[in-house]
Design a protein around this motif. Structure first.
Motif, PDB file in Angstrom:
ATOM      1  N   HIS A  98       0.839  -1.198   0.000  1.00  0.00           N
ATOM      2  CA  HIS A  98       0.000   0.000   0.000  1.00  0.00           C
ATOM      3  C   HIS A  98       0.872   1.246   0.000  1.00  0.00           C
ATOM      4  O   HIS A  98       1.268   1.728   1.040  1.00  0.00           O
ATOM      5  N   ARG A  99       1.131   1.771  -1.197  1.00  0.00           N
ATOM      6  CA  ARG A  99       1.976   2.951  -1.268  1.00  0.00           C
ATOM      7  C   ARG A  99       1.139   4.221  -1.334  1.00  0.00           C
ATOM      8  O   ARG A  99       1.599   5.235  -1.841  1.00  0.00           O
ATOM      9  N   VAL A 100      -0.107   4.147  -0.843  1.00  0.00           N
ATOM     10  CA  VAL A 100      -0.986   5.310  -0.899  1.00  0.00           C
ATOM     11  C   VAL A 100      -0.355   6.453  -0.103  1.00  0.00           C
ATOM     12  O   VAL A 100       0.154   6.243   0.996  1.00  0.00           O
ATOM     13  N   ALA A 101      -0.412   7.631  -0.673  1.00  0.00           N
ATOM     14  CA  ALA A 101       0.200   8.772  -0.008  1.00  0.00           C
ATOM     15  C   ALA A 101      -0.613   9.181   1.208  1.00  0.00           C
ATOM     16  O   ALA A 101      -1.819   8.968   1.275  1.00  0.00           O
ATOM     17  N   VAL A 102       0.084   9.738   2.187  1.00  0.00           N
ATOM     18  CA  VAL A 102      -0.585  10.263   3.373  1.00  0.00           C
ATOM     19  C   VAL A 102      -0.899  11.732   3.122  1.00  0.00           C
ATOM     20  O   VAL A 102      -0.035  12.474   2.668  1.00  0.00           O
ATOM     21  N   VAL A 103      -2.143  12.121   3.406  1.00  0.00           N
ATOM     22  CA  VAL A 103      -2.507  13.526   3.211  1.00  0.00           C
ATOM     23  C   VAL A 103      -2.715  14.173   4.574  1.00  0.00           C
ATOM     24  O   VAL A 103      -3.456  13.657   5.402  1.00  0.00           O
ATOM     25  N   ALA A 104      -2.011  15.242   4.805  1.00  0.00           N
ATOM     26  CA  ALA A 104      -2.201  15.987   6.047  1.00  0.00           C
ATOM     27  C   ALA A 104      -2.312  17.459   5.712  1.00  0.00           C
ATOM     28  O   ALA A 104      -1.416  18.009   5.063  1.00  0.00           O
ATOM     29  N   ASP A 105      -3.413  18.068   6.127  1.00  0.00           N
ATOM     30  CA  ASP A 105      -3.663  19.483   5.852  1.00  0.00           C
ATOM     31  C   ASP A 105      -3.516  19.805   4.370  1.00  0.00           C
ATOM     32  O   ASP A 105      -2.909  20.813   3.997  1.00  0.00           O
ATOM     33  N   GLY A 106      -4.037  18.907   3.527  1.00  0.00           N
ATOM     34  CA  GLY A 106      -4.041  19.181   2.095  1.00  0.00           C
ATOM     35  C   GLY A 106      -2.731  18.907   1.396  1.00  0.00           C
ATOM     36  O   GLY A 106      -2.653  18.968   0.175  1.00  0.00           O
ATOM     37  N   LYS A 107      -1.702  18.546   2.155  1.00  0.00           N
ATOM     38  CA  LYS A 107      -0.431  18.284   1.493  1.00  0.00           C
ATOM     39  C   LYS A 107      -0.199  16.778   1.445  1.00  0.00           C
ATOM     40  O   LYS A 107      -0.506  16.069   2.402  1.00  0.00           O
ATOM     41  N   GLU A 108       0.324  16.292   0.340  1.00  0.00           N
ATOM     42  CA  GLU A 108       0.544  14.853   0.173  1.00  0.00           C
ATOM     43  C   GLU A 108       1.970  14.485   0.537  1.00  0.00           C
ATOM     44  O   GLU A 108       2.910  15.180   0.190  1.00  0.00           O
ATOM     45  N   TYR A 109       2.058  13.380   1.262  1.00  0.00           N
ATOM     46  CA  TYR A 109       3.397  12.867   1.590  1.00  0.00           C
ATOM     47  C   TYR A 109       3.465  11.438   1.115  1.00  0.00           C
ATOM     48  O   TYR A 109       2.553  10.652   1.363  1.00  0.00           O
ATOM     49  N   GLN A 157      12.868   8.290   3.532  1.00  0.00           N
ATOM     50  CA  GLN A 157      13.604   9.197   2.658  1.00  0.00           C
ATOM     51  C   GLN A 157      12.666  10.107   1.888  1.00  0.00           C
ATOM     52  O   GLN A 157      12.963  11.282   1.683  1.00  0.00           O
ATOM     53  N   THR A 158      11.513   9.540   1.463  1.00  0.00           N
ATOM     54  CA  THR A 158      10.629  10.329   0.606  1.00  0.00           C
ATOM     55  C   THR A 158       9.843  11.363   1.398  1.00  0.00           C
ATOM     56  O   THR A 158       9.627  12.468   0.920  1.00  0.00           O
ATOM     57  N   ALA A 159       9.412  11.012   2.606  1.00  0.00           N
ATOM     58  CA  ALA A 159       8.618  11.977   3.376  1.00  0.00           C
ATOM     59  C   ALA A 159       9.487  12.746   4.370  1.00  0.00           C
ATOM     60  O   ALA A 159       9.735  13.933   4.204  1.00  0.00           O
ATOM     61  N   CYS A 160      10.014  12.047   5.375  1.00  0.00           N
ATOM     62  CA  CYS A 160      10.705  12.742   6.478  1.00  0.00           C
ATOM     63  C   CYS A 160      11.915  13.522   5.997  1.00  0.00           C
ATOM     64  O   CYS A 160      12.057  14.710   6.280  1.00  0.00           O
ATOM     65  N   MET A 161      12.790  12.814   5.268  1.00  0.00           N
ATOM     66  CA  MET A 161      14.079  13.419   4.974  1.00  0.00           C
ATOM     67  C   MET A 161      13.996  14.503   3.910  1.00  0.00           C
ATOM     68  O   MET A 161      14.971  15.198   3.664  1.00  0.00           O
ATOM     69  N   SER A 162      12.806  14.632   3.258  1.00  0.00           N
ATOM     70  CA  SER A 162      12.717  15.691   2.254  1.00  0.00           C
ATOM     71  C   SER A 162      12.694  17.064   2.947  1.00  0.00           C
ATOM     72  O   SER A 162      13.133  18.053   2.372  1.00  0.00           O
ATOM     73  N   CYS A 163      12.177  17.131   4.172  1.00  0.00           N
ATOM     74  CA  CYS A 163      12.239  18.399   4.917  1.00  0.00           C
ATOM     75  C   CYS A 163      13.402  18.374   5.917  1.00  0.00           C
ATOM     76  O   CYS A 163      14.228  19.269   5.952  1.00  0.00           O
ATOM     77  N   HIS A 164      13.418  17.297   6.744  1.00  0.00           N
ATOM     78  CA  HIS A 164      14.497  17.177   7.746  1.00  0.00           C
ATOM     79  C   HIS A 164      15.700  16.567   7.040  1.00  0.00           C
ATOM     80  O   HIS A 164      15.933  15.370   7.118  1.00  0.00           O
ATOM     81  N   THR A 165      16.451  17.397   6.358  1.00  0.00           N
ATOM     82  CA  THR A 165      17.451  16.865   5.436  1.00  0.00           C
ATOM     83  C   THR A 165      18.712  16.391   6.131  1.00  0.00           C
ATOM     84  O   THR A 165      19.492  15.667   5.537  1.00  0.00           O
ATOM     85  N   ASN A 166      18.916  16.800   7.361  1.00  0.00           N
ATOM     86  CA  ASN A 166      20.184  16.465   7.990  1.00  0.00           C
ATOM     87  C   ASN A 166      19.975  15.446   9.098  1.00  0.00           C
ATOM     88  O   ASN A 166      19.480  15.772  10.177  1.00  0.00           O
ATOM     89  N   LYS A 167      20.343  14.217   8.822  1.00  0.00           N
ATOM     90  CA  LYS A 167      20.150  13.155   9.810  1.00  0.00           C
ATOM     91  C   LYS A 167      20.942  13.449  11.084  1.00  0.00           C
ATOM     92  O   LYS A 167      20.437  13.279  12.197  1.00  0.00           O
ATOM     93  N   GLU A 168      22.194  13.894  10.912  1.00  0.00           N
ATOM     94  CA  GLU A 168      23.067  14.085  12.065  1.00  0.00           C
ATOM     95  C   GLU A 168      22.522  15.173  13.003  1.00  0.00           C
ATOM     96  O   GLU A 168      22.633  15.064  14.212  1.00  0.00           O
TER      97      GLU A 168
END
Lengths: 132, 338
Positions: free
Chosen positions: A72-83, A88-99
């Motif tokens: 199930h690769r259905v995107a998660v929608v929160a407040d009208g925005k799709e994730y 890597q695709t959702a979290c790290m696209s904004c929080h780019t720095n793991k360290e």
């Protein structure tokens, strides 16, 4: 008291072990982690900050199972925005720095998630691309 | 009543912490005041009990002999079961404390048709006890990650080994499952074995229920009721407690305060209960004495200091009175000078 020579040192050792955290820290609470907010300035996440703080690991685990095991690769929608479900695709696209983001709290609380056994951090990806 | 009351007591403790932590301002009491109070009472009670035991004399040499004591050279001495020197006693104690050899020796009497009575080896108690105690030890050491900042690297290795199955996130720990299994088995032993059930009292059941409560609330907090369980805030509180500058920086869920309150209850209960076997095992005269009664005389420390009094001395002391009373004496009074 009988056998003082054995009982008193034994008690001292016990008290030292029982109060280990008190003298180990040396009265200094140490630095508190400050995870870096998204460098891109995004203010919105898939869930409120408190929920993410305490439940992100369960959410990622569910996503992993849904995507990899059930397909199930259905995107998660929160407040009208799709994730797209994924670290890597959702979290790290904004929080780019793991360290500066993930590791700051994980190192503080002695958590070693095994995400990175398979996943690549953005820094890893850059390093790979640069290699011939 | 024997198990109903302790069970209800634990439920009451849970309710007190649950409802109490919901009252604004009480978080500080449950998160800071009670833990300090409990730790102080634990240390005070533990030391008091150990000193009390230290003051109790051992009137007789009552080691349990489980093997051949040291005797003539051609008779083989069993050094572990009948220790003759201090180092042999230490070896025996170490094995007792670390591997519970007394429990290993447990036997059970059974009657078979015939009728035939057997005393067979019964290792269940030993196995359950090992499972519980070592899981509890590892769980306790793992919790140090919340109290130590920066934490020592060996905690990383322990976490890795304990969560090596990598089931779920947060990782399932092996010791979490073993701890609950051990406690449930120890509890079932008391319920199901009629003879053990007969001798079990409320103070046998209460620690089991309390420990089960601690384990279950801990597991629920980690895996199920994650809402408002912010580990960073919890660690800030724990490290704060250990450095005498406690702060509660976030709204932490009730399940955390329930868990903490049950641990406080355990700490307070510990020194005044059978759980003191943790310190008491070192004070067992049957284990910690040398088995050397043939070589050395054990003097009862409360013996009054009585000097030997021979008949000759007795006569010296009372000769005059004896002669007066007409009792024959071995040595006559010196002749009176005329």
């Amino acid at each position: 008291m009988y056998n003082k020579g054995l009982i008193v040192p034994g008690l001292v050792v016990f008290v030292i072990i029982a109060t280990f955290p008190f003298w180990y820290n040396g009265l200094s609470a140490g630095p508190v982690p400050k995870p870096e907010l998204p460098p891109g300035g995004e203010k919105q996440c898939v869930a409120p900050a408190e929920v993410m703080r305490s439940e992100h690991m369960s959410m990622l685990n569910e996503w992993r199972d849904e995507v990899l095991r059930d397909g199930h690769r259905v995107a998660v929608v929160a407040d009208g925005k799709e994730y797209r479900k994924g670290l890597q695709t959702a979290c790290m696209s904004c929080h780019t720095n793991k360290e500066k983001f993930c590791d700051s709290c994980h190192n503080y609380t002695a958590v070693q998630p095994y995400c990175w056994d398979c996943h690549l951090t953005p820094a890893n990806i850059v390093a790979k691309k640069e290699k011939p | 009543m024997k198990y109903g009351a302790p069970f209800l007591a634990v439920i009451a403790l849970v309710l007190i912490a649950w409802l109490g932590s919901l009252i604004p301002g009480m978080q500080y009491v449950f998160g800071v005041v009670f833990p300090y109070l409990a730790m102080a009472m634990f240390l005070y009670g533990f030391i008091r009990q150990v000193v009390y035991w230290g003051k109790s004399p051992v009137p007789f040499s009552i080691q349990t002999t489980c093997g051949q004591a040291k005797s003539l050279d051609f008779i083989k001495h069993n050094k572990l079961e009948a220790p003759d020197t201090n180092s042999q006693v230490v070896a025996r104690m170490l094995l007792e404390v670390l591997t519970f050899r007394s429990l290993f020796r447990n036997t059970q009497a059974r009657i078979y048709s015939g009728p035939k009575l057997t005393h067979e080896s019964s290792k269940w108690l030993w196995m359950f006890a090992l499972l519980f105690h070592y899981s509890f030890l590892v769980v306790l050491i793992r919790h140090m990650r919340l109290f130590l900042n920066p934490y020592p690297v060996c905690l990383d290795w322990l976490e890795f080994l304990d969560g090596i199955f990598q089931i779920g996130a947060p990782n399932w720990y092996i010791t979490d499952i073993c701890l609950v299994t051990g406690l449930v088995l120890l509890l079932l032993r008391r319920f199901c074995q009629t003879k053990v059930r007969y001798i079990s009292l409320a103070n046998d059941y209460f620690p089991l229920f309390l420990l089960l409560g601690i384990a279950i609330t801990g597991i629920l907090m980690r895996y199920c009721l994650r809402g408002n369980v912010d580990v960073v805030a919890i660690k800030q509180l724990a490290v704060g407690l250990a450095t005498f500058q406690p702060t509660i920086t976030a709204d932490i869920a009730s399940i955390f305060y329930i868990h903490l309150f049950l641990v406080c209850a355990l700490l307070v209960y510990f020194p005044y209960s059978k759980l003191m076997h943790m310190g008491g095992v070192f004070f067992s005269p049957t284990r910690n004495m040398r088995n050397n009664t043939r070589a050395a005389r054990h003097i009862n420390p409360w013996n009054p200091d009585i000097k030997p009094h021979s008949y000759a001395g007795y006569e010296d002391e009372f000769r005059e009175f004896m002669v007066d009373a007409g009792i024959p004496v071995e040595k006559e009074l010196p002749a009176k000078q005329a």
